[in-house]
Design an enzyme around this catalytic site. Structure first.
Site, PDB file in Angstrom:
ATOM      1  N   ASP A 283       0.899  -1.472   0.001  1.00 30.22           N
ATOM      2  CA  ASP A 283       0.100  -0.029   0.109  1.00 30.22           C
ATOM      3  C   ASP A 283       0.755   1.400   0.186  1.00 30.22           C
ATOM      4  O   ASP A 283       0.326   2.618  -0.184  1.00 30.22           O
ATOM      5  CB  ASP A 283      -0.954   0.163   1.233  1.00 30.22           C
ATOM      6  CG  ASP A 283      -0.444  -0.441   2.506  1.00 30.22           C
ATOM      7  OD1 ASP A 283       0.718   0.247   2.537  1.00 30.22           O
ATOM      8  OD2 ASP A 283      -1.007  -0.820   3.218  1.00 30.22           O
TER       9      ASP A 283
ATOM     10  N   HIS B 168       6.608  -7.596  -1.060  1.00 25.52           N
ATOM     11  CA  HIS B 168       5.576  -8.026  -2.130  1.00 25.52           C
ATOM     12  C   HIS B 168       5.142  -6.892  -3.180  1.00 25.52           C
ATOM     13  O   HIS B 168       4.374  -7.033  -3.823  1.00 25.52           O
ATOM     14  CB  HIS B 168       4.181  -8.528  -1.493  1.00 25.52           C
ATOM     15  CG  HIS B 168       4.361  -9.448  -0.446  1.00 25.52           C
ATOM     16  ND1 HIS B 168       3.564  -9.900   0.503  1.00 25.52           N
ATOM     17  CD2 HIS B 168       5.475 -10.504  -0.455  1.00 25.52           C
ATOM     18  CE1 HIS B 168       3.906 -10.963   1.056  1.00 25.52           C
ATOM     19  NE2 HIS B 168       5.078 -11.321   0.371  1.00 25.52           N
TER      20      HIS B 168
ATOM     21  N   CYS C 253       3.796  -1.558 -22.570  1.00 32.38           N
ATOM     22  CA  CYS C 253       5.327  -1.277 -22.311  1.00 32.38           C
ATOM     23  C   CYS C 253       5.845  -0.603 -23.103  1.00 32.38           C
ATOM     24  O   CYS C 253       5.800  -0.766 -24.520  1.00 32.38           O
ATOM     25  CB  CYS C 253       5.878  -2.948 -22.062  1.00 32.38           C
ATOM     26  SG  CYS C 253       7.623  -2.804 -21.886  1.00 32.38           S
TER      27      CYS C 253
ATOM     28  N   GLY D  51       1.569  -6.344  13.153  1.00 35.10           N
ATOM     29  CA  GLY D  51       0.554  -6.814  12.353  1.00 35.10           C
ATOM     30  C   GLY D  51       0.598  -7.818  11.230  1.00 35.10           C
ATOM     31  O   GLY D  51       0.154  -7.754  10.503  1.00 35.10           O
TER      32      GLY D  51
ATOM     33  N   SER E 148       1.273 -12.192  11.406  1.00 38.01           N
ATOM     34  CA  SER E 148       0.921 -13.492  12.375  1.00 38.01           C
ATOM     35  C   SER E 148       2.329 -14.164  12.736  1.00 38.01           C
ATOM     36  O   SER E 148       2.577 -14.690  13.789  1.00 38.01           O
ATOM     37  CB  SER E 148       0.058 -14.666  11.665  1.00 38.01           C
ATOM     38  OG  SER E 148       0.752 -15.296  10.838  1.00 38.01           O
TER      39      SER E 148
ATOM     40  N   ASN F 155       0.777  -7.709  17.623  1.00 37.29           N
ATOM     41  CA  ASN F 155      -0.134  -8.299  16.878  1.00 37.29           C
ATOM     42  C   ASN F 155      -1.608  -8.514  17.491  1.00 37.29           C
ATOM     43  O   ASN F 155      -1.565  -8.431  18.893  1.00 37.29           O
ATOM     44  CB  ASN F 155       0.087  -9.497  16.103  1.00 37.29           C
ATOM     45  CG  ASN F 155      -0.456  -9.931  14.884  1.00 37.29           C
ATOM     46  OD1 ASN F 155      -1.263  -9.013  14.220  1.00 37.29           O
ATOM     47  ND2 ASN F 155      -0.858 -11.059  14.451  1.00 37.29           N
ATOM     48  N   LEU F 156      -2.596  -8.520  17.068  1.00 37.39           N
ATOM     49  CA  LEU F 156      -3.986  -8.743  17.671  1.00 37.39           C
ATOM     50  C   LEU F 156      -3.992  -9.875  18.452  1.00 37.39           C
ATOM     51  O   LEU F 156      -4.749  -9.987  19.418  1.00 37.39           O
ATOM     52  CB  LEU F 156      -5.143  -8.568  16.486  1.00 37.39           C
ATOM     53  CG  LEU F 156      -5.477  -7.182  16.068  1.00 37.39           C
ATOM     54  CD1 LEU F 156      -6.660  -7.458  15.229  1.00 37.39           C
ATOM     55  CD2 LEU F 156      -6.301  -6.532  17.538  1.00 37.39           C
TER      56      LEU F 156
ATOM     57  N   ALA G  18      -2.172  -2.385  16.575  1.00 35.70           N
ATOM     58  CA  ALA G  18      -0.948  -1.690  16.236  1.00 35.70           C
ATOM     59  C   ALA G  18      -0.850  -0.269  16.427  1.00 35.70           C
ATOM     60  O   ALA G  18      -0.038   0.635  16.734  1.00 35.70           O
ATOM     61  CB  ALA G  18      -0.384  -1.919  14.771  1.00 35.70           C
TER      62      ALA G  18
END
Ligand SMILES: [Zn+2]
Length: 226
Positions: A89, A104, A134, A174, A176, A200-201, A217
């Protein structure tokens, strides 16, 4: 210090996690099916276009901002804080974090869909319905993200492993901690002698960390990094 972040750090920014309740893949399994290696460029483009508009509306959370501030204060004292993220993001960069290793890839960039083409990743937020060609070979562009069944970018993987070689404190936020590469990173950090912390949660995967702090977080990161 090395910080690894996952979808949980962007929840307060209004972005959904991938798995779990209300997760992108949970609510729309078809979407996960469209983000697999070899997907039709037009189908991928359509999914990415909707995702990009969701990300464009999101703002960095208190956690993103606290990490950016921490990185610059640590640098002023001669330390380094490398941020490695599984998120595509771009919110760490928008919060001001430098040198983010985006494992990623980045939703904000495009690259050529033809394997081996030298067409470089280019920033593009063109909101057009079909993938542009392209400039080097004319094949359709695709978002510069790592799809299911695709390998991580070699540079990103190498950079992350390099940072983990002499890390003193490793913090996963955030995520696992159970899915590769996070699971490998915590082991590598422990091998380098680092203290390892999971924020983490839930405590899934926490058994591989020295310490686990459970909660949101955007609450915990500003407190712990202050
Ligand atoms: Zn090309």
């Amino acid at each position: 210090m090395v910080v690894l972040t996952g979808a949980g750090i962007s929840v307060a920014s209004g972005l959904r996690t991938y798995r779990g309740p209300r997760g992108l893949w949970t609510e729309d399994p078809k979407l996960a099916g469209e983000l697999v290696a070899g997907v039709d460029p037009q189908a991928l483009w359509t999914v990415a276009r909707a995702w990009r508009s969701e990300v464009a509306r999101a703002q960095p959370s208190a956690a993103h901002r606290a990490l950016a501030a921490y990185q610059s204060s640590l640098a002023a004292e001669g330390g380094t804080c490398t941020v490695v993220t599984q998120n595509v993001d771009g919110l760490h960069e928008r919060a001001g974090t430098e040198g983010v290793i985006a494992l990623h890839g980045a939703l904000s960039k495009n690259r050529c869909s033809r394997p081996g083409c030298e067409g470089q990743a280019v920033a593009s937020l063109d909101d057009v319905p079909a993938p542009p060609p392209c400039a080097a070979c004319g094949a359709p562009l695709r978002p510069d993200i790592v799809l299911f069944e695709e390998p991580l970018g070699a540079l990103e993987e190498w950079s992350a492993k390099k940072a983990l070689r002499d890390v003193e404190l490793f913090v996963a936020i955030g995520t696992s901690g159970t899915v590769s590469p996070a699971s490998n990173f915590v082991r590598a950090a422990a091998y380098a002698g680092a203290h390892t912390l999971l924020i983490n949660l839930d405590a899934n995967g926490g058994s591989t960390f020295d310490e686990v702090v459970m909660g949101d977080a955007e609450v915990l990161v500003p407190e712990l990094f202050a």
